[in-house]
Design a protein around this motif. Structure first.
Motif, PDB file in Angstrom:
ATOM      1  N   SER A   9      35.239  47.477  43.927  1.00  0.00           N
ATOM      2  CA  SER A   9      34.333  47.767  45.112  1.00  0.00           C
ATOM      3  C   SER A   9      32.975  48.099  44.493  1.00  0.00           C
ATOM      4  O   SER A   9      32.724  49.159  44.053  1.00  0.00           O
ATOM      5  CB  SER A   9      34.760  48.608  46.005  1.00  0.00           C
TER       6      SER A   9
ATOM      7  N   LYS B 212      30.398  48.997  46.491  1.00  0.00           N
ATOM      8  CA  LYS B 212      30.092  49.955  47.464  1.00  0.00           C
ATOM      9  C   LYS B 212      30.309  51.017  46.966  1.00  0.00           C
ATOM     10  O   LYS B 212      29.379  52.089  46.896  1.00  0.00           O
ATOM     11  CB  LYS B 212      30.496  49.569  48.790  1.00  0.00           C
ATOM     12  N   ASP B 213      31.600  51.416  46.617  1.00  0.00           N
ATOM     13  CA  ASP B 213      32.142  52.713  46.070  1.00  0.00           C
ATOM     14  C   ASP B 213      31.408  52.885  44.743  1.00  0.00           C
ATOM     15  O   ASP B 213      31.138  54.226  44.381  1.00  0.00           O
ATOM     16  CB  ASP B 213      33.720  52.500  45.754  1.00  0.00           C
TER      17      ASP B 213
ATOM     18  N   ASP C  28      29.977  45.523  51.474  1.00  0.00           N
ATOM     19  CA  ASP C  28      31.182  46.177  51.125  1.00  0.00           C
ATOM     20  C   ASP C  28      32.312  44.861  50.548  1.00  0.00           C
ATOM     21  O   ASP C  28      33.013  44.510  51.293  1.00  0.00           O
ATOM     22  CB  ASP C  28      31.997  46.865  52.121  1.00  0.00           C
TER      23      ASP C  28
ATOM     24  N   LYS D 115      28.089  54.229  45.333  1.00  0.00           N
ATOM     25  CA  LYS D 115      27.856  55.456  45.989  1.00  0.00           C
ATOM     26  C   LYS D 115      28.119  56.583  44.977  1.00  0.00           C
ATOM     27  O   LYS D 115      27.349  57.601  45.092  1.00  0.00           O
ATOM     28  CB  LYS D 115      29.074  55.641  46.973  1.00  0.00           C
ATOM     29  N   GLU D 116      28.686  56.403  43.969  1.00  0.00           N
ATOM     30  CA  GLU D 116      29.059  57.352  42.811  1.00  0.00           C
ATOM     31  C   GLU D 116      27.786  57.525  42.134  1.00  0.00           C
ATOM     32  O   GLU D 116      27.486  58.552  41.739  1.00  0.00           O
ATOM     33  CB  GLU D 116      30.060  56.832  41.800  1.00  0.00           C
TER      34      GLU D 116
END
Length: 411
Positions: free
Chosen positions: A267, A269-270, A294, A273-274
């Motif tokens: 993913s 998006k994840d 996403d 984000k990290e």
């Protein structure tokens, strides 16, 4: 490779057919004008048999006519004047033979003869069979060459994706073995250069820390005896060398990871984000906007993380107030961009992607050593994509963009 094979094969067939047709036309043009006219005896027997049954097949007659009664082209007329036999076929497919009597000057006419074709079942297939055999022979000659070229192409593609000793898939008996041998020799030299580069990076990155530590120790010992400005100058020089060493370490780490790249579908998006959370500590001086679709895409998490962090670090260094980190899918291609509101790069985009290029910015105290963006470009290449630098339409500063296919063959 298949398209090139069929195109070249069609060209050879067309050239062969044209060559055969040309030779046939040349042969017909230069063959002996003194044709040897022969008439089968069976023709007369068949005519007598048909005549007895009141058939329509005419029997030939030998007549004498005036030479002026037959209008002939100049070249044919010249043959007649020389006493040669000529044959003329009319619209009814009846053939008459003429020869001039040199004593009387009159023409002797023998005919008519109906044109007969031998009834054979094999004759219509001679020409197609000949051309088919020629095409098959050319195919047998060309196929091994293109087969070996395809093998060599695959070896070169595999070597480009993951540099390793090339497989010797082309045999020494092949017609293209000299070319393959040159490829194999070149690949060995490239591998040696890669290994030399790795060894050099490790040596410079690690061995230089020992003299740096001694310099720091000596600086602390002599700092009471020197001016503050001199101490700061030496400290800045040491910091600059340390920065170069850190860039070298990142460079060596990325280079070494070419052998352990692990492409997987994650993913995006994840993942972003990290990375965004790691850089949230800079929000007091620079606002970072992060937006991503996403979706699931294929990439190597470790190397891509280094590339994005280098882009964000570079953007924070030169930005004024804000940075934009965006990801989107465009025509099934991944597009990841980092934009800032800094001074931009002007006409130095290509130069900045080269190793050890330096961009001087008066407002900044730190000067880079050009390895960060070079590493980003390398990561893009490993993902079969490209890295570009342009002007940001949204923020007015620099826009750095990585593009790569969403579905890599490694997945």
């Amino acid at each position: 490779m298949k398209f090139q094979f069929f195109r070249f094969y069609a060209l050879i067939i067309l050239a062969g057919a044209l060559l055969i047709w040309s030779f046939n036309q040349i042969y017909n043009a230069i063959q002996d004008d003194n044709a040897n006219y022969q008439i089968e005896v069976d023709y007369f027997f068949d005519g007598l048999s048909s005549d007895s049954k009141r058939g329509t097949k005419p029997l030939p007659n030998l007549l004498t006519i005036e030479a002026a009664s037959l209008a002939l082209p100049p070249d044919i007329q010249q043959m007649v004047e020389q006493g040669k036999v000529i044959a003329i076929t009319d619209d009814s497919d009846q053939t008459f033979y003429y020869k001039k009597d040199l004593n009387s000057g009159q023409l002797m006419q023998f005919g008519p003869f109906m044109h007969q074709k031998k009834a054979t079942s094999f004759e219509p297939y001679v020409v197609p069979l000949f051309y088919s055999s020629l095409a098959f022979l050319i195919l047998l000659m060309m196929r091994p060459i293109f087969r070996d070229l395809y093998k060599l192409q695959q070896d070169a593609v595999d070597f480009g994706l993951k540099p390793s000793p090339m497989k010797r898939s082309v045999k020494e008996s092949s017609n293209i073995y000299p070319l393959a041998r040159a490829f194999y020799t070149m690949s060995d030299k490239v591998l040696n250069f890669i290994q030399m580069n790795k060894d050099l990076s490790r040596t410079i990155s690690h061995e230089i820390r020992t003299p740096l530590a001694r310099m720091k120790f000596m600086l602390e010992l002599i700092s009471p005896n020197i001016k503050t400005s001199q101490k700061e100058r030496i400290q800045n020089d040491i910091s600059e060398i340390e920065s170069l060493v850190n860039d070298y370490l990142s460079f060596a780490k990325v280079e070494n990871e070419t052998d352990t790249l692990h492409f997987e579908v994650l993913s995006i998006k994840d993942f972003l984000k990290e990375i965004y959370e790691k850089f949230s500590i800079y929000e007091e001086q620079t606002v970072i906007h992060c937006h991503s679709d996403d979706v699931q895409v294929c990439f190597d998490k470790s190397s891509m993380s280094i590339a994005i962090q280098n882009l964000l670090t570079n953007a924070i260094r030169f930005s004024d107030k804000q940075i934009s980190l965006n990801f989107s899918l465009v025509d099934n291609n991944c597009v990841l961009s980092v934009e800032d509101d800094g001074p931009g790069v002007g006409d130095n985009a290509q130069q900045l992607m080269q190793p050890f290029s330096r961009e001087n910015v008066k407002e900044q105290n730190h000067k880079g050593f050009g390895l960060g963006l070079y590493i980003v470009r390398k990561v893009a290449i490993w993902h079969e994509g490209e890295f570009s630098i342009s002007k940001s339409d949204a923020l007015g500063g620099a826009k750095m963009e990585i593009r790569w296919p969403r579905n890599l063959p490694h997945s």
